[in-house]
Design a protein around this motif. Sequence first.
Motif, PDB file in Angstrom:
ATOM      1  N   ALA B  86       0.837  -1.212   0.000  1.00  0.00           N
ATOM      2  CA  ALA B  86       0.000   0.000   0.000  1.00  0.00           C
ATOM      3  C   ALA B  86       0.864   1.252   0.000  1.00  0.00           C
ATOM      4  O   ALA B  86       0.515   2.267  -0.601  1.00  0.00           O
ATOM      5  CB  ALA B  86      -0.930  -0.019   1.210  1.00  0.00           C
ATOM      6  N   ARG B  87       2.010   1.191   0.708  1.00  0.00           N
ATOM      7  CA  ARG B  87       2.896   2.355   0.733  1.00  0.00           C
ATOM      8  C   ARG B  87       3.567   2.579  -0.613  1.00  0.00           C
ATOM      9  O   ARG B  87       3.791   3.688  -1.053  1.00  0.00           O
ATOM     10  CB  ARG B  87       3.997   2.153   1.793  1.00  0.00           C
ATOM     11  CG  ARG B  87       3.562   2.535   3.204  1.00  0.00           C
ATOM     12  CD  ARG B  87       4.761   2.647   4.132  1.00  0.00           C
ATOM     13  NE  ARG B  87       5.524   1.405   4.233  1.00  0.00           N
ATOM     14  CZ  ARG B  87       5.221   0.411   5.071  1.00  0.00           C
ATOM     15  NH1 ARG B  87       4.166   0.501   5.873  1.00  0.00           N
ATOM     16  NH2 ARG B  87       5.955  -0.685   5.111  1.00  0.00           N
ATOM     17  N   LEU B  88       3.879   1.476  -1.298  1.00  0.00           N
ATOM     18  CA  LEU B  88       4.700   1.574  -2.506  1.00  0.00           C
ATOM     19  C   LEU B  88       3.889   1.718  -3.786  1.00  0.00           C
ATOM     20  O   LEU B  88       4.387   2.184  -4.793  1.00  0.00           O
ATOM     21  CB  LEU B  88       5.584   0.321  -2.620  1.00  0.00           C
ATOM     22  CG  LEU B  88       6.671   0.186  -1.544  1.00  0.00           C
ATOM     23  CD1 LEU B  88       7.170  -1.256  -1.467  1.00  0.00           C
ATOM     24  CD2 LEU B  88       7.818   1.140  -1.845  1.00  0.00           C
ATOM     25  N   LEU B  89       2.636   1.260  -3.776  1.00  0.00           N
ATOM     26  CA  LEU B  89       1.863   1.182  -5.020  1.00  0.00           C
ATOM     27  C   LEU B  89       0.482   1.792  -4.852  1.00  0.00           C
ATOM     28  O   LEU B  89      -0.008   1.959  -3.731  1.00  0.00           O
ATOM     29  CB  LEU B  89       1.714  -0.289  -5.438  1.00  0.00           C
ATOM     30  CG  LEU B  89       3.019  -1.003  -5.784  1.00  0.00           C
ATOM     31  CD1 LEU B  89       2.820  -2.514  -5.784  1.00  0.00           C
ATOM     32  CD2 LEU B  89       3.553  -0.527  -7.128  1.00  0.00           C
ATOM     33  N   ASP B  90      -0.145   2.112  -6.011  1.00  0.00           N
ATOM     34  CA  ASP B  90      -1.525   2.614  -5.963  1.00  0.00           C
ATOM     35  C   ASP B  90      -2.469   1.433  -6.060  1.00  0.00           C
ATOM     36  O   ASP B  90      -2.451   0.696  -7.043  1.00  0.00           O
ATOM     37  CB  ASP B  90      -1.788   3.534  -7.169  1.00  0.00           C
ATOM     38  CG  ASP B  90      -0.813   4.695  -7.184  1.00  0.00           C
ATOM     39  OD1 ASP B  90      -0.456   5.174  -6.092  1.00  0.00           O
ATOM     40  OD2 ASP B  90      -0.389   5.079  -8.296  1.00  0.00           O
ATOM     41  N   PHE B  91      -3.286   1.260  -5.051  1.00  0.00           N
ATOM     42  CA  PHE B  91      -4.269   0.179  -5.103  1.00  0.00           C
ATOM     43  C   PHE B  91      -5.459   0.589  -5.948  1.00  0.00           C
ATOM     44  O   PHE B  91      -5.958   1.705  -5.837  1.00  0.00           O
ATOM     45  CB  PHE B  91      -4.780  -0.144  -3.685  1.00  0.00           C
ATOM     46  CG  PHE B  91      -3.845  -1.014  -2.875  1.00  0.00           C
ATOM     47  CD1 PHE B  91      -2.540  -1.260  -3.295  1.00  0.00           C
ATOM     48  CD2 PHE B  91      -4.292  -1.590  -1.689  1.00  0.00           C
ATOM     49  CE1 PHE B  91      -1.694  -2.060  -2.522  1.00  0.00           C
ATOM     50  CE2 PHE B  91      -3.451  -2.397  -0.922  1.00  0.00           C
ATOM     51  CZ  PHE B  91      -2.146  -2.621  -1.339  1.00  0.00           C
ATOM     52  N   ASP B  92      -5.912  -0.286  -6.787  1.00  0.00           N
ATOM     53  CA  ASP B  92      -7.197  -0.113  -7.453  1.00  0.00           C
ATOM     54  C   ASP B  92      -8.251  -0.118  -6.351  1.00  0.00           C
ATOM     55  O   ASP B  92      -8.158  -0.902  -5.403  1.00  0.00           O
ATOM     56  CB  ASP B  92      -7.401  -1.303  -8.405  1.00  0.00           C
ATOM     57  CG  ASP B  92      -8.651  -1.180  -9.239  1.00  0.00           C
ATOM     58  OD1 ASP B  92      -8.506  -1.135 -10.477  1.00  0.00           O
ATOM     59  OD2 ASP B  92      -9.760  -1.170  -8.663  1.00  0.00           O
ATOM     60  N   PRO B  93      -9.247   0.765  -6.449  1.00  0.00           N
ATOM     61  CA  PRO B  93     -10.251   0.785  -5.375  1.00  0.00           C
ATOM     62  C   PRO B  93     -10.890  -0.581  -5.153  1.00  0.00           C
ATOM     63  O   PRO B  93     -11.267  -0.929  -4.044  1.00  0.00           O
ATOM     64  CB  PRO B  93     -11.282   1.795  -5.870  1.00  0.00           C
ATOM     65  CG  PRO B  93     -10.621   2.572  -6.947  1.00  0.00           C
ATOM     66  CD  PRO B  93      -9.478   1.771  -7.484  1.00  0.00           C
ATOM     67  N   ALA B  94     -10.996  -1.374  -6.232  1.00  0.00           N
ATOM     68  CA  ALA B  94     -11.634  -2.694  -6.091  1.00  0.00           C
ATOM     69  C   ALA B  94     -10.600  -3.795  -5.926  1.00  0.00           C
ATOM     70  O   ALA B  94     -10.844  -4.933  -6.316  1.00  0.00           O
ATOM     71  CB  ALA B  94     -12.505  -2.974  -7.322  1.00  0.00           C
ATOM     72  N   ILE B  95      -9.443  -3.476  -5.368  1.00  0.00           N
ATOM     73  CA  ILE B  95      -8.363  -4.466  -5.287  1.00  0.00           C
ATOM     74  C   ILE B  95      -8.839  -5.750  -4.597  1.00  0.00           C
ATOM     75  O   ILE B  95      -9.611  -5.718  -3.626  1.00  0.00           O
ATOM     76  CB  ILE B  95      -7.118  -3.883  -4.546  1.00  0.00           C
ATOM     77  CG1 ILE B  95      -5.932  -4.867  -4.627  1.00  0.00           C
ATOM     78  CG2 ILE B  95      -7.462  -3.585  -3.080  1.00  0.00           C
ATOM     79  CD1 ILE B  95      -4.602  -4.249  -4.204  1.00  0.00           C
ATOM     80  N   GLU B  96      -8.388  -6.867  -5.165  1.00  0.00           N
ATOM     81  CA  GLU B  96      -8.732  -8.184  -4.611  1.00  0.00           C
ATOM     82  C   GLU B  96      -7.492  -8.692  -3.887  1.00  0.00           C
ATOM     83  O   GLU B  96      -6.410  -8.735  -4.464  1.00  0.00           O
ATOM     84  CB  GLU B  96      -9.105  -9.114  -5.772  1.00  0.00           C
ATOM     85  CG  GLU B  96      -9.296 -10.571  -5.397  1.00  0.00           C
ATOM     86  CD  GLU B  96      -9.402 -11.437  -6.654  1.00  0.00           C
ATOM     87  OE1 GLU B  96     -10.503 -11.531  -7.227  1.00  0.00           O
ATOM     88  OE2 GLU B  96      -8.366 -12.001  -7.082  1.00  0.00           O
ATOM     89  N   ILE B  97      -7.630  -9.046  -2.615  1.00  0.00           N
ATOM     90  CA  ILE B  97      -6.493  -9.602  -1.876  1.00  0.00           C
ATOM     91  C   ILE B  97      -6.876 -10.993  -1.398  1.00  0.00           C
ATOM     92  O   ILE B  97      -7.783 -11.152  -0.573  1.00  0.00           O
ATOM     93  CB  ILE B  97      -6.075  -8.696  -0.700  1.00  0.00           C
ATOM     94  CG1 ILE B  97      -5.690  -7.293  -1.233  1.00  0.00           C
ATOM     95  CG2 ILE B  97      -4.905  -9.329   0.059  1.00  0.00           C
ATOM     96  CD1 ILE B  97      -5.288  -6.298  -0.148  1.00  0.00           C
ATOM     97  N   THR B  98      -6.194 -11.988  -2.011  1.00  0.00           N
ATOM     98  CA  THR B  98      -6.568 -13.388  -1.774  1.00  0.00           C
ATOM     99  C   THR B  98      -5.472 -14.089  -0.998  1.00  0.00           C
ATOM    100  O   THR B  98      -4.281 -13.828  -1.210  1.00  0.00           O
ATOM    101  CB  THR B  98      -6.767 -14.117  -3.123  1.00  0.00           C
ATOM    102  OG1 THR B  98      -7.700 -13.386  -3.911  1.00  0.00           O
ATOM    103  CG2 THR B  98      -7.279 -15.541  -2.914  1.00  0.00           C
ATOM    104  N   LEU B  99      -5.880 -15.006  -0.141  1.00  0.00           N
ATOM    105  CA  LEU B  99      -4.921 -15.839   0.558  1.00  0.00           C
ATOM    106  C   LEU B  99      -5.386 -17.295   0.453  1.00  0.00           C
ATOM    107  O   LEU B  99      -6.560 -17.589   0.664  1.00  0.00           O
ATOM    108  CB  LEU B  99      -4.805 -15.402   2.025  1.00  0.00           C
ATOM    109  CG  LEU B  99      -3.790 -16.154   2.892  1.00  0.00           C
ATOM    110  CD1 LEU B  99      -2.926 -15.158   3.666  1.00  0.00           C
ATOM    111  CD2 LEU B  99      -4.465 -17.102   3.875  1.00  0.00           C
ATOM    112  N   GLU B 100      -4.455 -18.161   0.096  1.00  0.00           N
ATOM    113  CA  GLU B 100      -4.780 -19.586   0.053  1.00  0.00           C
ATOM    114  C   GLU B 100      -4.692 -20.141   1.463  1.00  0.00           C
ATOM    115  O   GLU B 100      -3.748 -19.838   2.191  1.00  0.00           O
ATOM    116  CB  GLU B 100      -3.780 -20.346  -0.822  1.00  0.00           C
ATOM    117  CG  GLU B 100      -3.952 -20.089  -2.303  1.00  0.00           C
ATOM    118  CD  GLU B 100      -2.977 -20.925  -3.113  1.00  0.00           C
ATOM    119  OE1 GLU B 100      -3.335 -21.283  -4.241  1.00  0.00           O
ATOM    120  OE2 GLU B 100      -1.866 -21.212  -2.622  1.00  0.00           O
TER     121      GLU B 100
END
Lengths: 599, 388
Positions: B86-100
């Motif tokens: 989050a500090r380094l990049l611009d997140f798309d407002p609809a960013i998907e963050i998945t964890l297996e």
Amino acid sequence: MTDLSHIRNFAIIAHIDHGKSTLADRLIQTCGGLDEREMQSQVLDSMDIERERGITIKAQTVRLRYTGKDGRDYVFNLIDTPGHVDFSYEVSRSLRACEGSLLVVDATQGVEAQTLANAYQAIDADHEIVPVLNKIDLPAAEVDRVKGQIEDIIGLDAADAVQISAKTGLGVDGVLEAIAGRLPAPKGDAEAPLQALIVDSWYDAYLGVVTLVRVREGRIRKGSKLLMMGTRATHTVDRAGVFTPKPLLVDELGPGEVGFITAGVKDIADTRVGDTITEEKRPASEALAGFRPSQPVVFCGMFPADAADFDSLRDALGKLRLNDASFEFEPESSTALGLGFRCGFLGLLHLEIIQERLDREFDLDLVLTAPSVVYRVHMIGGSVLELHNPADYPDPTRIRHVEEPWIKASIMVPDDYLGKVLELCTEKRGIQQELTYVGSRALVVYRLPLNEVVYDFYDRLKSMSRGYASFDYQLDGYGESDLVKLSVLVNAEPVDSLALIVHRTMAEKRGRALCEKLKDLIPRQMFKIAIQAAIGGKVIARETVSAFRKDVTAKCYGGDITRKRKLLEKQKAGKKRMRNVGNVEIPQEAFLAALKMDG
Amino acid sequence: MRPADDPGAALYVHWPFCRAKCPYCDFNSHVRPEIDEDRWAGALEAELRHAAPFLRGRPLASIFFGGGTPSLMAPRTVARVIDGAARLLDFDPAIEITLEANPTSVEAGRFAGYALAGVGRVSLGVQSLDDAALRFLGREHDAAQALEAVALARRHFPRVSFDLIYARPGQSPASWEAELRRALDESAGHLSLYQLTIEPGTRFHALQRDGRLVMPGEEAEADLYALTDALLASSGYDAYEVSNYARPGEECRHNLVYWRYGDYAGIGPGAHGRLTLEGGSRVATQTRRAPEAWLKAVEAHGHGELPRETLSQDDQLAERLLMGLRLKEGVPLSRIESATGAPWRSALDADALRRFGGEGFVAVDAGRLRATQEGRLRLDRLVPALLP
């Protein structure tokens, strides 16, 4: 030049594995031709393939010095002969260069088909023959029984047969004495006009064409201006020498002597085996009785697995031909296999050897078509076509009749397997000529069509007799036959390189076998594949390769596309090795296996 | 606003550790008695700092924690990576963050922590709802635990997917159908249904070689696939990829980046990336696979990358088709043209295209080259044939 009465020129003839090369090595060693360090096992078989397979392909000669028990110094010229039926022609030319033969028979095995064939050739060449029983040190040796066979089957007196073990050296001095005492000296006049027979010639990268000669009359010296009586080519001798087996230069070669010359010959065709060499200034009045030129009897197409290798294949074949004048080739084009060559061979073993050399010495990957023989197609209108390639088979309505080559085959087989061998010969359209018993073994002589023999005869004979049957043959003219062209179609498109010429009675069986085999060999593809065998327009056998239903990677994990791409590159490389026929990709392995002669 | 088929950029984070190695798995996973997790979190942050500039300027559409078993990570470690991104990049407002995640109770206990760290989607390695099958697959959970984990996940995360492995030895269509119906009852709109494949180097591979594991065979596998497709379709799931099914809007955006051949950076041991560099050239990246070697490299040089491979036009076309034709939507013809700089037809094997078109394996419409359902089932043959 050596005094004629001290020269003995001889060959060793034997069935394969009966110990010919071992005896030759022993003679060379005993006569000091090579020291222990230089003695490589089986010196005479120089090519890798010869050594590996234990067979001799090219004749070689060795000059040996021997001091007899009579105190005289002899010069022996040992002329090696090939042991396999395919090279019987080379045997005959080697035999023509000498006056006597050692007939080596394995005392544990007895007389075999090749022993017989080679012995008859030596008799034809008017040789004095000394029977030698080898391997008498083995417990299984049956000296008396084998002596009996030599007398009964070949008709030679075996009372004075020399008994040896070439492996241990036992009795080898007796062989040397027999050569000196029992074999005749050559005859000839050193002052007469030169007459020398070309026994062999080969290409050497450093020396150019090396010609092996047997001098009958006159002498050959460095600087002699030679005339080849057949080809009319002239060359000046720049080296004359003998093999000991190391090459040793000599001042001259006189009558009765066997040796080599080099004469700046660039083209091996100038030194045709069997031709007579004379001197340009003082030519002989007539040529020596030459050999009949060797005729290829088995043909097949050779195609590079990768079309880009066509030029390399042509160069490689050219190089092999430099050393092997009995091998022929001409360009051929196939719709399925692309550009390649139609090649002619002395027999199946010859074919295999050439193929192996192409693979080993030139690293060429090849697709071969089924071996075929030379048919004589008599056309309506009277012309005769020599057919080397089934793909060239003319329209049947224009054919009056077709002739195929026949052979006379001698088979020796233990009694237990005789029934099966007779069945095989009958199945192969054979006509029995002779059946005689020698103890528990039978000698059968059959006339057989050569095209049945090139198919799968030899392999089946060997397997059904557990390797005990031995086999030899000679060509025995042409005969009219009811032959048809069997075509193979893949998705209705003919595959020219799979076409065969077969006897009508064999066509259906062969067609069915071929379709079944191809069905197993052609991998399933995106579409259904129809494989058919047909005579003319009539389909006689049919198989279907079903289309595959599923081939997909279930999971492409974690963005690792690289692995998939590398796999794909391999598949694409495999695609290059496929031949497209009627939209069907046929792996070349399928061609190879379908054409293999194991039925 | 991005064009509709611009998949955006993505970040993949590989956690290479598992409690045990499953007999079918050939992924980069390792069993270690213990690890210094702080050190690992620091190394992931460091490699992220190395990778981020290559994604800069484009909104980040997804972060995906894969493995291995990422649900063995402490929520704090996951949070450090997400916060770093989050500090380094611009997140798309609809960013998907998945964890297996594995559906064992231990791991389910961390769900709340992952949700707090920013994870919005979990992908659960359920693999089967049959206890015997789970033992065969070497899994540490049973069917009841799996179902509990799914239910718990649905309470913690807005989006949940789970995986099943089918076309197992001895599996009948009827038992698979029953298992699948059960799965659909519990599904939150996305299922990954993978047919079992035997990969070199796995325990199953050795068993198969020794004749102790016999796969159902192509015909049975194809039948099971058809059954799966039909059942999922009747439940409102779209077979949007070879092995992935989703209700509208539930597609995995992260995997869509791979399949649409977008840019992604991979961090952690053995992670892959595809990046477009300034000037337009495309590179493949890969990090060291061995966990300890990767860790040392990152601590010494700030990253564990191996030398990058610049992808030729042919490579890019091959990869685009390999990935894109897995999707029902296919590959935009314009992308084939931009990859090769040539009209799309001349970039492909015209003969294969004609034959496959005639046979109904591929279709060209609406500006896209697509593999049909029958074509997707034979994709590993289709793609090499289509490439020139």
